[in-house]
Design a protein around this motif. Structure first.
Motif, PDB file in Angstrom:
ATOM      1  N   THR A 123      41.274  50.338  41.840  1.00 54.62           N
ATOM      2  CA  THR A 123      42.730  50.215  41.715  1.00 54.62           C
ATOM      3  C   THR A 123      43.173  50.468  40.291  1.00 54.62           C
ATOM      4  O   THR A 123      44.257  50.988  40.068  1.00 54.62           O
ATOM      5  CB  THR A 123      43.226  48.834  42.182  1.00 54.62           C
ATOM      6  OG1 THR A 123      42.564  47.818  41.449  1.00 54.62           O
ATOM      7  CG2 THR A 123      43.008  48.651  43.658  1.00 54.62           C
ATOM      8  N   ARG A 124      42.356  50.126  39.301  1.00 49.93           N
ATOM      9  CA  ARG A 124      42.687  50.416  37.906  1.00 49.93           C
ATOM     10  C   ARG A 124      42.672  51.918  37.646  1.00 49.93           C
ATOM     11  O   ARG A 124      43.521  52.440  36.954  1.00 49.93           O
ATOM     12  CB  ARG A 124      41.715  49.718  36.955  1.00 49.93           C
ATOM     13  CG  ARG A 124      42.014  48.285  36.764  1.00 49.93           C
ATOM     14  CD  ARG A 124      41.088  47.701  35.715  1.00 49.93           C
ATOM     15  NE  ARG A 124      41.351  46.278  35.571  1.00 49.93           N
ATOM     16  CZ  ARG A 124      40.507  45.428  35.025  1.00 49.93           C
ATOM     17  NH1 ARG A 124      39.351  45.863  34.562  1.00 49.93           N
ATOM     18  NH2 ARG A 124      40.815  44.162  34.930  1.00 49.93           N
ATOM     19  N   ASP A 153      46.750  39.504  35.321  1.00 51.36           N
ATOM     20  CA  ASP A 153      47.734  40.196  34.507  1.00 51.36           C
ATOM     21  C   ASP A 153      49.110  39.760  34.959  1.00 51.36           C
ATOM     22  O   ASP A 153      49.651  40.284  35.930  1.00 51.36           O
ATOM     23  CB  ASP A 153      47.578  41.706  34.633  1.00 51.36           C
ATOM     24  CG  ASP A 153      48.572  42.466  33.755  1.00 51.36           C
ATOM     25  OD1 ASP A 153      49.107  41.855  32.807  1.00 51.36           O
ATOM     26  OD2 ASP A 153      48.797  43.651  34.018  1.00 51.36           O
ATOM     27  N   PRO A 202      34.572  42.910  45.287  1.00 54.46           N
ATOM     28  CA  PRO A 202      35.861  42.778  44.595  1.00 54.46           C
ATOM     29  C   PRO A 202      35.919  43.530  43.265  1.00 54.46           C
ATOM     30  O   PRO A 202      36.959  44.108  42.931  1.00 54.46           O
ATOM     31  CB  PRO A 202      35.996  41.270  44.379  1.00 54.46           C
ATOM     32  CG  PRO A 202      35.188  40.671  45.471  1.00 54.46           C
ATOM     33  CD  PRO A 202      34.032  41.603  45.663  1.00 54.46           C
ATOM     34  N   LEU A 203      34.819  43.549  42.509  1.00 48.79           N
ATOM     35  CA  LEU A 203      34.817  44.299  41.249  1.00 48.79           C
ATOM     36  C   LEU A 203      34.980  45.794  41.494  1.00 48.79           C
ATOM     37  O   LEU A 203      35.660  46.491  40.738  1.00 48.79           O
ATOM     38  CB  LEU A 203      33.541  44.028  40.452  1.00 48.79           C
ATOM     39  CG  LEU A 203      33.433  42.653  39.800  1.00 48.79           C
ATOM     40  CD1 LEU A 203      32.079  42.485  39.127  1.00 48.79           C
ATOM     41  CD2 LEU A 203      34.565  42.425  38.818  1.00 48.79           C
ATOM     42  N   ARG A 204      34.382  46.282  42.560  1.00 45.00           N
ATOM     43  CA  ARG A 204      34.526  47.699  42.911  1.00 45.00           C
ATOM     44  C   ARG A 204      35.966  48.024  43.283  1.00 45.00           C
ATOM     45  O   ARG A 204      36.520  49.031  42.832  1.00 45.00           O
ATOM     46  CB  ARG A 204      33.581  48.049  44.053  1.00 45.00           C
ATOM     47  CG  ARG A 204      33.583  49.504  44.410  1.00 45.00           C
ATOM     48  CD  ARG A 204      32.481  49.818  45.390  1.00 45.00           C
ATOM     49  NE  ARG A 204      32.483  51.242  45.643  1.00 45.00           N
ATOM     50  CZ  ARG A 204      32.303  51.750  46.834  1.00 45.00           C
ATOM     51  NH1 ARG A 204      32.069  50.964  47.876  1.00 45.00           N
ATOM     52  NH2 ARG A 204      32.307  53.053  47.011  1.00 45.00           N
ATOM     53  N   VAL A 205      36.569  47.183  44.093  1.00 42.10           N
ATOM     54  CA  VAL A 205      37.973  47.396  44.471  1.00 42.10           C
ATOM     55  C   VAL A 205      38.857  47.339  43.237  1.00 42.10           C
ATOM     56  O   VAL A 205      39.753  48.172  43.055  1.00 42.10           O
ATOM     57  CB  VAL A 205      38.420  46.354  45.520  1.00 42.10           C
ATOM     58  CG1 VAL A 205      39.922  46.393  45.725  1.00 42.10           C
ATOM     59  CG2 VAL A 205      37.690  46.585  46.832  1.00 42.10           C
ATOM     60  N   ARG A 206      38.607  46.382  42.368  1.00 37.92           N
ATOM     61  CA  ARG A 206      39.407  46.239  41.145  1.00 37.92           C
ATOM     62  C   ARG A 206      39.280  47.469  40.260  1.00 37.92           C
ATOM     63  O   ARG A 206      40.283  47.956  39.717  1.00 37.92           O
ATOM     64  CB  ARG A 206      38.992  44.968  40.387  1.00 37.92           C
ATOM     65  CG  ARG A 206      39.924  44.632  39.248  1.00 37.92           C
ATOM     66  CD  ARG A 206      39.685  43.246  38.756  1.00 37.92           C
ATOM     67  NE  ARG A 206      38.613  43.226  37.795  1.00 37.92           N
ATOM     68  CZ  ARG A 206      38.228  42.155  37.127  1.00 37.92           C
ATOM     69  NH1 ARG A 206      38.809  40.994  37.368  1.00 37.92           N
ATOM     70  NH2 ARG A 206      37.258  42.208  36.269  1.00 37.92           N
ATOM     71  N   SER A 207      38.073  47.993  40.108  1.00 38.35           N
ATOM     72  CA  SER A 207      37.904  49.184  39.262  1.00 38.35           C
ATOM     73  C   SER A 207      38.570  50.408  39.895  1.00 38.35           C
ATOM     74  O   SER A 207      39.131  51.235  39.188  1.00 38.35           O
ATOM     75  CB  SER A 207      36.433  49.457  38.979  1.00 38.35           C
ATOM     76  OG  SER A 207      35.783  49.949  40.122  1.00 38.35           O
TER      77      SER A 207
END
Length: 181
Positions: free
Chosen positions: A176-177, A3, A169-174
């Motif tokens: 933080t979103r 982004d 990483p997908l867990r961290v990303r979700s």
């Protein structure tokens, strides 16, 4: 996905009539260019790290294939060897793709497309790298301990890469979103 538009949009401040001033628009464009340059630099650094691993693995696999000990390998071991070699070639090719694309696009105003393509190449290269390492492990474990242990070890290695490189990483990303929203 990356982004990169939010900060550039925030930097473009409208005037009293709701139009962006020339200075604000230029500042937003410069900020966006700086973000793209930083993102691309980070991707290239990640590629350099991954390339070291794949080069070492690829060289080791090539050397193994010409050793006298490998001449007595089973048909299954030869198949796994060829798979490991193919995955290593796939990893090397996709991990080198951002550098080749950068060289071919030098001087053209396509930084955003280059960053997106390099991101996809890096992800694909890491998938090939995980498959190459896991299949090489299957080969070595099959030679040393037998097929059952080899398949178990290769599966565990592949699951470990999926956990560390994808699910974590997908867990961290979700998270933080959800915190930002």
């Amino acid at each position: 996905m990356l982004d990169l538009t939010a900060a550039a949009a925030a930097a473009a401040v409208p005037d009293r009539d709701g139009h962006e001033s020339g200075d604000a628009a230029r500042a937003g464009a410069e900020l966006r260019q700086a973000q793209l340059d930083r993102a691309y630099s980070e991707i290239l650094q990640e590629v350099r790290i991954a390339q070291c691993g794949i080069q070492f693995l690829f060289a080791s696999l090539l050397a193994l294939g010409v050793t006298p000990a490998f001449s007595g390998s089973t048909g299954l071991q030869r198949i796994v060897y060829c798979l490991a070699l193919a995955f290593a070639v796939g990893a090397a090719g996709t991990l080198l793709a951002p550098a080749a694309a950068h060289r071919l696009m030098a001087g053209r105003p396509v930084r955003e497309q280059l960053v997106r393509a390099a991101h996809r190449y890096l992800v694909a290269g890491l998938v090939f790298l995980a498959l190459a390492i896991s299949s090489a492990l299957v080969l070595i474990l099959d030679i040393a301990l037998g097929a059952t242990t080899a398949l178990t070890g290769g599966g565990v290695a592949l699951a470990w890469f999926a956990l560390l490189w994808l699910l974590g990483p997908l867990r961290v990303r979700s998270r933080t979103r959800s915190c930002a929203g």
